[in-house]
Write a protein that holds these residues in place. Structure first.
Motif, PDB file in Angstrom:
ATOM      1  N   ALA A 195       3.604  25.830 -26.747  1.00  0.00           N
ATOM      2  CA  ALA A 195       5.062  25.880 -26.862  1.00  0.00           C
ATOM      3  C   ALA A 195       5.723  25.324 -25.604  1.00  0.00           C
ATOM      4  O   ALA A 195       6.712  24.587 -25.689  1.00  0.00           O
ATOM      5  CB  ALA A 195       5.525  27.312 -27.120  1.00  0.00           C
ATOM      6  N   VAL A 227       6.620  29.308 -33.328  1.00  0.00           N
ATOM      7  CA  VAL A 227       7.427  30.422 -32.822  1.00  0.00           C
ATOM      8  C   VAL A 227       7.130  31.688 -33.622  1.00  0.00           C
ATOM      9  O   VAL A 227       6.990  32.778 -33.056  1.00  0.00           O
ATOM     10  CB  VAL A 227       8.932  30.069 -32.862  1.00  0.00           C
ATOM     11  CG1 VAL A 227       9.788  31.278 -32.533  1.00  0.00           C
ATOM     12  CG2 VAL A 227       9.237  28.926 -31.902  1.00  0.00           C
ATOM     13  N   ASP A 230       7.035  23.383 -35.158  1.00  0.00           N
ATOM     14  CA  ASP A 230       7.674  24.197 -34.123  1.00  0.00           C
ATOM     15  C   ASP A 230       8.101  25.579 -34.626  1.00  0.00           C
ATOM     16  O   ASP A 230       7.856  26.589 -33.967  1.00  0.00           O
ATOM     17  CB  ASP A 230       8.892  23.473 -33.549  1.00  0.00           C
ATOM     18  CG  ASP A 230       8.494  22.268 -32.719  1.00  0.00           C
ATOM     19  OD1 ASP A 230       7.288  22.075 -32.468  1.00  0.00           O
ATOM     20  OD2 ASP A 230       9.405  21.518 -32.316  1.00  0.00           O
ATOM     21  N   ILE A 288       3.797  33.063 -32.496  1.00  0.00           N
ATOM     22  CA  ILE A 288       3.897  33.747 -31.211  1.00  0.00           C
ATOM     23  C   ILE A 288       4.477  35.148 -31.396  1.00  0.00           C
ATOM     24  O   ILE A 288       3.982  36.119 -30.821  1.00  0.00           O
ATOM     25  CB  ILE A 288       4.734  32.913 -30.220  1.00  0.00           C
ATOM     26  CG1 ILE A 288       3.956  31.659 -29.821  1.00  0.00           C
ATOM     27  CG2 ILE A 288       5.114  33.722 -28.988  1.00  0.00           C
ATOM     28  CD1 ILE A 288       4.738  30.651 -29.031  1.00  0.00           C
ATOM     29  N   LYS A 289       5.509  35.265 -32.228  1.00  0.00           N
ATOM     30  CA  LYS A 289       6.103  36.576 -32.489  1.00  0.00           C
ATOM     31  C   LYS A 289       5.090  37.518 -33.130  1.00  0.00           C
ATOM     32  O   LYS A 289       4.998  38.690 -32.767  1.00  0.00           O
ATOM     33  CB  LYS A 289       7.321  36.438 -33.402  1.00  0.00           C
ATOM     34  CG  LYS A 289       8.518  35.818 -32.732  1.00  0.00           C
ATOM     35  CD  LYS A 289       9.670  35.666 -33.710  1.00  0.00           C
ATOM     36  CE  LYS A 289      10.839  34.947 -33.087  1.00  0.00           C
ATOM     37  NZ  LYS A 289      11.933  34.713 -34.056  1.00  0.00           N
ATOM     38  N   ILE A 323       9.559  24.251 -26.142  1.00  0.00           N
ATOM     39  CA  ILE A 323      10.151  25.235 -27.038  1.00  0.00           C
ATOM     40  C   ILE A 323      10.445  26.514 -26.259  1.00  0.00           C
ATOM     41  O   ILE A 323       9.597  27.011 -25.535  1.00  0.00           O
ATOM     42  CB  ILE A 323       9.195  25.570 -28.206  1.00  0.00           C
ATOM     43  CG1 ILE A 323       8.879  24.312 -29.001  1.00  0.00           C
ATOM     44  CG2 ILE A 323       9.777  26.655 -29.096  1.00  0.00           C
ATOM     45  CD1 ILE A 323       7.775  24.516 -30.012  1.00  0.00           C
ATOM     46  N   ASP A 324      11.654  27.045 -26.424  1.00  0.00           N
ATOM     47  CA  ASP A 324      12.004  28.323 -25.805  1.00  0.00           C
ATOM     48  C   ASP A 324      11.575  29.440 -26.743  1.00  0.00           C
ATOM     49  O   ASP A 324      12.099  29.588 -27.849  1.00  0.00           O
ATOM     50  CB  ASP A 324      13.509  28.397 -25.556  1.00  0.00           C
ATOM     51  CG  ASP A 324      13.912  29.682 -24.852  1.00  0.00           C
ATOM     52  OD1 ASP A 324      13.042  30.330 -24.246  1.00  0.00           O
ATOM     53  OD2 ASP A 324      15.096  30.025 -24.918  1.00  0.00           O
ATOM     54  N   THR A 325      10.597  30.239 -26.317  1.00  0.00           N
ATOM     55  CA  THR A 325      10.048  31.291 -27.179  1.00  0.00           C
ATOM     56  C   THR A 325      10.725  32.628 -26.964  1.00  0.00           C
ATOM     57  O   THR A 325      10.375  33.594 -27.623  1.00  0.00           O
ATOM     58  CB  THR A 325       8.532  31.438 -26.930  1.00  0.00           C
ATOM     59  OG1 THR A 325       8.315  31.754 -25.558  1.00  0.00           O
ATOM     60  CG2 THR A 325       7.807  30.184 -27.306  1.00  0.00           C
ATOM     61  N   ASN A 326      11.676  32.710 -26.051  1.00  0.00           N
ATOM     62  CA  ASN A 326      12.333  33.988 -25.756  1.00  0.00           C
ATOM     63  C   ASN A 326      13.656  34.151 -26.482  1.00  0.00           C
ATOM     64  O   ASN A 326      14.501  34.921 -26.066  1.00  0.00           O
ATOM     65  CB  ASN A 326      12.568  34.108 -24.241  1.00  0.00           C
ATOM     66  CG  ASN A 326      11.270  34.181 -23.498  1.00  0.00           C
ATOM     67  OD1 ASN A 326      10.321  34.797 -23.955  1.00  0.00           O
ATOM     68  ND2 ASN A 326      11.211  33.528 -22.354  1.00  0.00           N
ATOM     69  N   LEU A 384       1.519  30.052 -26.289  1.00  0.00           N
ATOM     70  CA  LEU A 384       2.595  29.887 -25.318  1.00  0.00           C
ATOM     71  C   LEU A 384       2.443  28.590 -24.532  1.00  0.00           C
ATOM     72  O   LEU A 384       3.433  27.925 -24.218  1.00  0.00           O
ATOM     73  CB  LEU A 384       2.642  31.082 -24.366  1.00  0.00           C
ATOM     74  CG  LEU A 384       3.169  32.386 -24.951  1.00  0.00           C
ATOM     75  CD1 LEU A 384       2.985  33.527 -23.968  1.00  0.00           C
ATOM     76  CD2 LEU A 384       4.620  32.249 -25.356  1.00  0.00           C
TER      77      LEU A 384
END
Length: 67
Positions: free
Chosen positions: A58, A16, A12, A19-20, A63-66, A55
């Motif tokens: 996720a 993240v 996880d 994604i960033k 998973i919260d990606t923000n 995304l």
């Protein structure tokens, strides 16, 4: 990293981070495209697809990606 299999195998926290990184790279590609410096515009399409894959995975994991 572009296959969904590789992305699914990430833990996880690494997902993240991925994604960033993809968001940062995609921003740079869009900026280069806007200024006319980007020669390979196909990179935009592959970057968007890679981000969408990550995304989606996720969201499936909740998973919260923000953050």
């Amino acid at each position: 990293m572009s296959t969904s299999r590789e992305i699914r195998d990430l833990p996880d926290n690494e997902l993240v981070d991925h994604i960033k990184t993809v968001r940062r790279d995609l921003f740079g590609l869009r900026f280069q495209h806007a200024t006319g410096e980007l020669e390979n515009t196909a990179g935009l399409k592959t970057g968007k697809r890679d981000l969408a894959r990550a995304l989606t995975i996720a969201r499936q994991r909740g998973i919260d990606t923000n953050k």
